[in-house]
Design a protein around this motif. Sequence first.
Motif, PDB file in Angstrom:
ATOM      1  N   ALA A 121      31.563  51.103  45.038  1.00  0.00           N
ATOM      2  CA  ALA A 121      32.436  50.223  44.450  1.00  0.00           C
ATOM      3  C   ALA A 121      31.945  49.633  42.962  1.00  0.00           C
ATOM      4  N   ARG A 122      30.650  49.404  43.094  1.00  0.00           N
ATOM      5  CA  ARG A 122      29.844  48.875  41.996  1.00  0.00           C
ATOM      6  C   ARG A 122      29.531  49.993  40.716  1.00  0.00           C
ATOM      7  N   HIS A 123      29.128  51.055  41.153  1.00  0.00           N
ATOM      8  CA  HIS A 123      28.783  52.470  40.325  1.00  0.00           C
ATOM      9  C   HIS A 123      30.047  52.882  39.989  1.00  0.00           C
ATOM     10  N   ARG A 124      31.217  53.096  40.705  1.00  0.00           N
ATOM     11  CA  ARG A 124      32.372  53.883  40.593  1.00  0.00           C
ATOM     12  C   ARG A 124      32.274  55.340  40.148  1.00  0.00           C
ATOM     13  N   PRO A 125      31.400  55.911  40.850  1.00  0.00           N
ATOM     14  CA  PRO A 125      31.244  57.420  40.513  1.00  0.00           C
ATOM     15  C   PRO A 125      32.403  58.208  40.535  1.00  0.00           C
ATOM     16  N   VAL A 126      32.490  59.262  39.871  1.00  0.00           N
ATOM     17  CA  VAL A 126      33.821  60.243  39.906  1.00  0.00           C
ATOM     18  C   VAL A 126      33.712  60.977  41.295  1.00  0.00           C
ATOM     19  N   PRO A 127      34.824  61.072  41.831  1.00  0.00           N
ATOM     20  CA  PRO A 127      35.112  61.864  43.207  1.00  0.00           C
ATOM     21  C   PRO A 127      34.741  63.406  42.808  1.00  0.00           C
ATOM     22  N   ALA A 128      34.089  63.964  43.557  1.00  0.00           N
ATOM     23  CA  ALA A 128      33.720  65.487  43.235  1.00  0.00           C
ATOM     24  C   ALA A 128      35.058  66.208  43.173  1.00  0.00           C
ATOM     25  N   ALA A 129      36.011  65.944  44.031  1.00  0.00           N
ATOM     26  CA  ALA A 129      37.345  66.835  43.754  1.00  0.00           C
ATOM     27  C   ALA A 129      37.951  66.626  42.384  1.00  0.00           C
ATOM     28  N   LEU A 135      24.018  60.923  41.085  1.00  0.00           N
ATOM     29  CA  LEU A 135      23.616  61.840  40.107  1.00  0.00           C
ATOM     30  C   LEU A 135      24.331  61.950  38.778  1.00  0.00           C
ATOM     31  N   LYS A 136      23.738  61.898  37.566  1.00  0.00           N
ATOM     32  CA  LYS A 136      24.311  61.957  36.430  1.00  0.00           C
ATOM     33  C   LYS A 136      24.013  63.236  35.756  1.00  0.00           C
ATOM     34  N   GLY A 137      25.108  63.913  35.082  1.00  0.00           N
ATOM     35  CA  GLY A 137      25.019  65.061  34.465  1.00  0.00           C
ATOM     36  C   GLY A 137      26.279  65.460  33.714  1.00  0.00           C
ATOM     37  N   GLU A 151      32.414  77.721  34.194  1.00  0.00           N
ATOM     38  CA  GLU A 151      32.416  79.157  33.788  1.00  0.00           C
ATOM     39  C   GLU A 151      33.208  79.982  34.802  1.00  0.00           C
ATOM     40  N   PHE A 152      34.074  80.544  33.928  1.00  0.00           N
ATOM     41  CA  PHE A 152      35.038  81.440  34.707  1.00  0.00           C
ATOM     42  C   PHE A 152      35.960  80.372  35.869  1.00  0.00           C
ATOM     43  N   GLY A 153      36.020  79.352  35.471  1.00  0.00           N
ATOM     44  CA  GLY A 153      37.017  78.617  36.534  1.00  0.00           C
ATOM     45  C   GLY A 153      35.828  78.045  37.681  1.00  0.00           C
ATOM     46  N   ALA A 154      34.745  78.154  37.655  1.00  0.00           N
ATOM     47  CA  ALA A 154      33.496  77.596  38.679  1.00  0.00           C
ATOM     48  C   ALA A 154      32.996  76.433  37.982  1.00  0.00           C
ATOM     49  N   LEU A 155      32.829  75.335  38.616  1.00  0.00           N
ATOM     50  CA  LEU A 155      32.108  74.060  38.167  1.00  0.00           C
ATOM     51  C   LEU A 155      30.663  73.760  38.591  1.00  0.00           C
ATOM     52  N   THR A 156      29.912  73.253  37.658  1.00  0.00           N
ATOM     53  CA  THR A 156      28.538  72.979  38.093  1.00  0.00           C
ATOM     54  C   THR A 156      28.243  71.495  37.556  1.00  0.00           C
ATOM     55  N   LEU A 157      27.371  70.675  37.970  1.00  0.00           N
ATOM     56  CA  LEU A 157      26.856  69.467  37.137  1.00  0.00           C
ATOM     57  C   LEU A 157      25.295  69.888  37.028  1.00  0.00           C
ATOM     58  N   THR A 158      25.170  69.751  35.721  1.00  0.00           N
ATOM     59  CA  THR A 158      23.792  70.023  35.118  1.00  0.00           C
ATOM     60  C   THR A 158      23.283  68.550  35.085  1.00  0.00           C
ATOM     61  N   VAL A 159      22.197  68.393  36.249  1.00  0.00           N
ATOM     62  CA  VAL A 159      21.721  66.917  36.395  1.00  0.00           C
ATOM     63  C   VAL A 159      20.509  66.705  35.471  1.00  0.00           C
ATOM     64  N   ASP A 160      20.767  65.565  34.853  1.00  0.00           N
ATOM     65  CA  ASP A 160      19.609  64.920  33.721  1.00  0.00           C
ATOM     66  C   ASP A 160      19.166  63.856  34.404  1.00  0.00           C
ATOM     67  N   TRP A 161      19.684  63.048  35.594  1.00  0.00           N
ATOM     68  CA  TRP A 161      19.016  61.813  36.094  1.00  0.00           C
ATOM     69  C   TRP A 161      19.541  61.696  37.701  1.00  0.00           C
ATOM     70  N   ILE A 162      18.802  61.083  38.593  1.00  0.00           N
ATOM     71  CA  ILE A 162      19.241  60.993  39.740  1.00  0.00           C
ATOM     72  C   ILE A 162      18.621  59.623  40.006  1.00  0.00           C
ATOM     73  N   GLY A 163      19.367  58.900  41.009  1.00  0.00           N
ATOM     74  CA  GLY A 163      18.687  57.752  41.686  1.00  0.00           C
ATOM     75  C   GLY A 163      19.416  57.402  43.003  1.00  0.00           C
ATOM     76  N   PHE A 164      18.878  56.490  43.686  1.00  0.00           N
ATOM     77  CA  PHE A 164      19.141  56.255  45.291  1.00  0.00           C
ATOM     78  C   PHE A 164      20.357  55.341  45.322  1.00  0.00           C
ATOM     79  N   LEU A 165      21.467  55.819  45.779  1.00  0.00           N
ATOM     80  CA  LEU A 165      22.546  55.031  45.949  1.00  0.00           C
ATOM     81  C   LEU A 165      22.418  53.783  46.927  1.00  0.00           C
ATOM     82  N   ASP A 166      21.078  53.855  47.918  1.00  0.00           N
ATOM     83  CA  ASP A 166      21.096  52.673  48.757  1.00  0.00           C
ATOM     84  C   ASP A 166      19.845  51.880  48.471  1.00  0.00           C
ATOM     85  N   ASP A 167      19.542  52.053  46.974  1.00  0.00           N
ATOM     86  CA  ASP A 167      18.730  51.166  46.564  1.00  0.00           C
ATOM     87  C   ASP A 167      19.201  49.595  46.457  1.00  0.00           C
TER      88      ASP A 167
END
Length: 1001
Positions: free
Chosen positions: A904-912, A978-980, A985-1001
Motif C-alpha cells: 500500500a505504501r509503494h503502490r507497485p504496478v500490478p504485473a497483469a 523492482l524498478k525498470g 517486442e512482438f507483443g511480449a513484455l519484459t521489465l528491464t531492471v535498473d534498481w531493486i530493493g527489498f519489500l520487507d525492509d
Amino acid sequence: MFAHLHVHSASSPAWGIHSPQELCAAAAALGMTRLALTDRNGLYAIPHFIAMAREAGIAPIIGAEAVHGGRRAVLLAQNDDGYANLCRLLSALHTDPGFALPAAIARWRPGLLVISDDPEILIPLCRDGKEGLYVELSPGHGMEGALALARRLALPPLATSRAVLLAPEDLELQRVLIAIASGSKLSRLSPADTAAACDRLLSAGELAAAFPHCPEALSNAGEAAALCKTDWDFSATIFPAYRGLDAGEAFAELERRAGAGCLWRYWAMDPVVEERLQKELSIIGAKGFAHYFLVVEELAKRSVRTCGRGSAAASLVAYALGITHVDPIRHNLFFERFLNEGRLDPPDIDIDFPWDERDAVLDYAFARYGDGRAAMVANQVGFKGRAALREVAKVYGLPATEISTLTERLSSCWDACDAARAVDSHPLFAGEPPCPEWQKIFAVASRLRGQLRHLALHCGGLVIVPDEIRRYVPVQTSAKGRPVIQWEKDQAEAAGLVKIDILGNRSLAVIRDALAAVAENGGPKIDYATWQPLDDPATCTLLRAGETMGCFYIESPATRQLLKKMWGDPPDPATLHCDLFEHLVMASSIIRPAANVFIREFVARMRGKTWKTLHPLLETVLDETYGTAIYQEQITQIAMALASFSPFEGDQLRKIISKKHKGKKLDDFRLRFAAGAAARGVDEATVAQIWAQILSFAGYSFCKPHSASYALVSCKCAWLKANYPAEFLAAVISNQGGFYSPLAYLSEARRHGLKILPPDINESAIPYRGRGQALRIGLMQVAGLSAAGLKALIAEREKNGAYRSFSDFLHRVPLPAGDVRLLVKAGCFDLLEGVEKRPALLWEVLSFHHRAPEGGSGFLFEESAPPLPAPAPYDAELVLRQEVETLGLLASRHPLTLHRRALARHRPVPAAELGNWIGRTVTVAGWWVTGKTVQTRKGEPMEFISFEDTTAIFDTTFFPRPYARFCRLLSRARPYLLKGKVEEEFGALTLTVDWIGFLDD
C-alpha cells in the motif's frame, strides 16, 4: 623396438591423470610406434584410446592391470580371443563374490600375455606352460627381487615404468586424486599410497639406464608388443537377436509388421507411403537393422503412453510399428538424419516412458534377454564444477564453512577453469578476494577434468547383444544391482554396440495421471493413441498466448516469451493461418543459445516481414522455416543442396558441428563446403552467411523429428491445462518434474481461478488432487513424513473409513510421534478438530506416546491420564511459520499478501497491467520464480529472472551494470521491489531492471 606395456590413463580410477590423447602424443614424441593402455581393472577408455593412438601414428595394444586381493598382473590381449577373455576376467573381478585373481587368470589365460612380479600368480601359471608369461621389472619397485624371481622361474624379464606421470610436477595432482578417493588430507598420505616419481612415461634411453644389468628386459618388451594385435576394428555393428530368428526371417517379420502398421496408421497404402516404406526397408535390410527394430518394438509395447523421439521419429517404419507417434510423411521428416546408406555408426532409438514405469520396462528387458546378453550403458562420473573445487579444498585442509561460502556462490554451470576468473572478476565476489590457497586449489581442480571417479547408470541406455555381453566389454554391477558396461554412450557406439534408450519422462506420467483424474471426476475417457489435442480451440488459444507453464518442453521463460512473440498478444490475425503444430516444432528447436541472433528475424518473417532465401538452391530446404536453418538435419540438407555433399557426407558435417569437434576436421569440411558451393556458382559472401547459420548448431540443437515428437507431448499437456487445469496442475506438482517449484505452480493455479485447499487427514491423498475449481495439497508435501507412515494412514482410511477424531486417528494408525506432530503442524487435522486445537493436539500426542517401549514400535495407551488445562491457541503468525516449516512453502496464500502495508505504501504496478505501461519506467513487486545467468559477447555476466506478484508472472532482464550492482541481493526467499522500463517486442513484455530493493525492509 621398446614399447611401454604398463601405462595408466585418467580412466584408471583414483590413479591415472592423463587422457589417452595426451599419452599417445607423449609416446609419439618419444619415438614410440606401439603403446599399451593398461588401466586398473577396466577397459574404460579403450575405444577412445584406439582412435587417439591411430591419430598419433601409434599402434594400440589393449590391456589392463588387474588388481585384486593383494595380487596384481598386467594382462595384454594378443588377439580377439584374448580380448574376449580379458573382458570376461575383468567382469568377473567386479561381479563375482568369490573372485580370485590367480585362478581367474588361469581360467581365461588363452590369448593373453601375463606380466607380473607376483610369485602367487606366476608360479601356478608356470605349471601349465611358460609361454606368454613375463616377470615385470620396474624402477623403484623391487627390481632385484623381480629379477631373482625371473631367474628362478626361468621366465623372461620385461621392463615397464608403470607410467602414470608425464612430468615430475604431475605427482602433486596424483596425490590429490588419491587423497580424494581415500577421504584423507594430503598431509596424511604416505609415499606408499601414491605413485612414485619414477612412474613416468620414460624414453627408451632413460629406461635402459635403469637396467644396465638386464638389457634384455627392454628387448623383451618390444618382442611382447609384437605378439599383440594392434589392428583392432570395432566398426562392425553388434545387433540384438530377436526371438532366435536369422537375418532373413527377422527382415521378413519386420516387413510384414511394417506393412500392417502402415494400414493401421493410414487406413490405405497409397503410393507415397509405399515408396517411403520400401525406401526405408531397403536401407534397414542392407544395414541389418531388422532385429533391432523388432526388439525396440517389443519394449515399446510395454506401456500405452510412450514417446519415441530423436532422429528415429523420422522413420516411417518406426511410426508404423508404434515406436514413434509423429507422422513422418505429413510433417516432412528427413529419414536420412536417422539412417542413410553411407552411415557407418549405428543410430539408436530413444523411447520415453512415464518415469515411474521405466524400471518395469527394464526389468522386462533383463528378464527377456538375461544379464548374460543385456547391460546398461555407463555414465563415467568424473570431477566438474563446484564439486571439484569442494573435493580439492577438503584435501588441502580448508575449513568446511570457508569451502561452502565460496562454492555456494559459484553457479553449477561454471567449471573449475572458470572459477578462478569468476572469483577475480565476477560481481558476486566483489570486495572479497579469497585467500592465496584458493588460487592453487583452482589450478589443481581445473586439471581434474576427465579423471574417472566411478561408474553410474546412463539415464536410459540399454545394450542387448546376440550372444554374450562379456565378450565385447567388461561388465560391472551398478548400485541398483543392474549390470553396466564400462563404456559411456560414445564409446559404446564407437565399438559397434547398438544402444536402446529407455528413458523416464515425468510429463508422460503427468498426462497419464491427469487423464485418469479427469475420467475419475466424471470427464471424458481419452484414447491416448488417437487423441488430437489441437482440434480443441481452447488449447490452440493457450499455446498461442504462451500460457504454457507446466506444459512439457515449452514452459521455460524463454520459450513462453518466444510463443508470445510468434503469435502476438493478442494474436495477430496474420499468424492464425500458420500451422500451429509445425510452428511449435520450430519454436522448440530454435530456442537454443547459439541461435539467439536468428530468433528476432525468424519471428519477424513469421509475422509477415518479406524475405527471400539466401540462395535459390536452398529454397526446398529452408522455405518451411522462413529461410532460417532451425533443425539439425538442415545442415545435411544444406550441404547436399548447396555443395553437392552426399547424405553421408552431410551427416558427417552435422555430427562434427553438433559434437563440437572443432579444429582440422571442421576446417576440412569448411573448405570442401566452400569449394562445392563455388562449383555451383555460389558467391563467397553467401557461403559465409550460410556457414554462420551452420555453426549456430554447435553443441546444443535438435533435429525436427525429436522436436516434433516432444511437441506432440506438449500439445497434450496444453489440452489438459486448457480444459482441466486442476487435474493437470495437481499431476504436474505430484510428479515433481516441471521447470518450476511447487510454489510457482500453486500461484499459476490461483491465476487460473483455482482454490488451493490445505492438506487434510481425510481428504488428501499422497499426491496432489484436482477437481473442478479446487486443488488439494497432497500429503507428499509434508516434509519429513515417513513413506511407511503415509502408506499406513492411507491404507487404514481406505479399509475402515474416514477418521472421526484425532483420538480415533491415534488409536487406529500406529505412527511414530514425530510423524503425527508433523501432520498436526501441517494443518491436516484443522478441518476435523479446528486450528485452535493444534497446541492441545500436540500435547495429546506426547501424552499418548510418552511411555512407548524402548526400541519398539508399540504404544502404551494412557486412557486414565489426568486432563490438563487446554493450552492457548497459536497466533496467526505461528500457524504460518508451521505451514512453511512442514510444507516447505506458504501454500495458503501468496507470500506477497503478507506485505500488504508495504504494498500500500509503494503502490507497485500490478504485473497483469504492465502492458499499459510500455516504454515507461514503473515499480513492480515480485517474488523470485526462476532465473538464468548468461554472458554477453564481451564475457560480462547478466541474468534473466522471472518474478511473480499476485496477478501474473513477469520476466525481467538484468543487464551487466545493474546485475553487477544487485546480484548479491537476489534471493529466492524474499519479496522485491523492482524498478525498470517496460519493453515490448512482438507483443511480449519484459521489465528491464535498473534498481531493486527489498519489500520487507
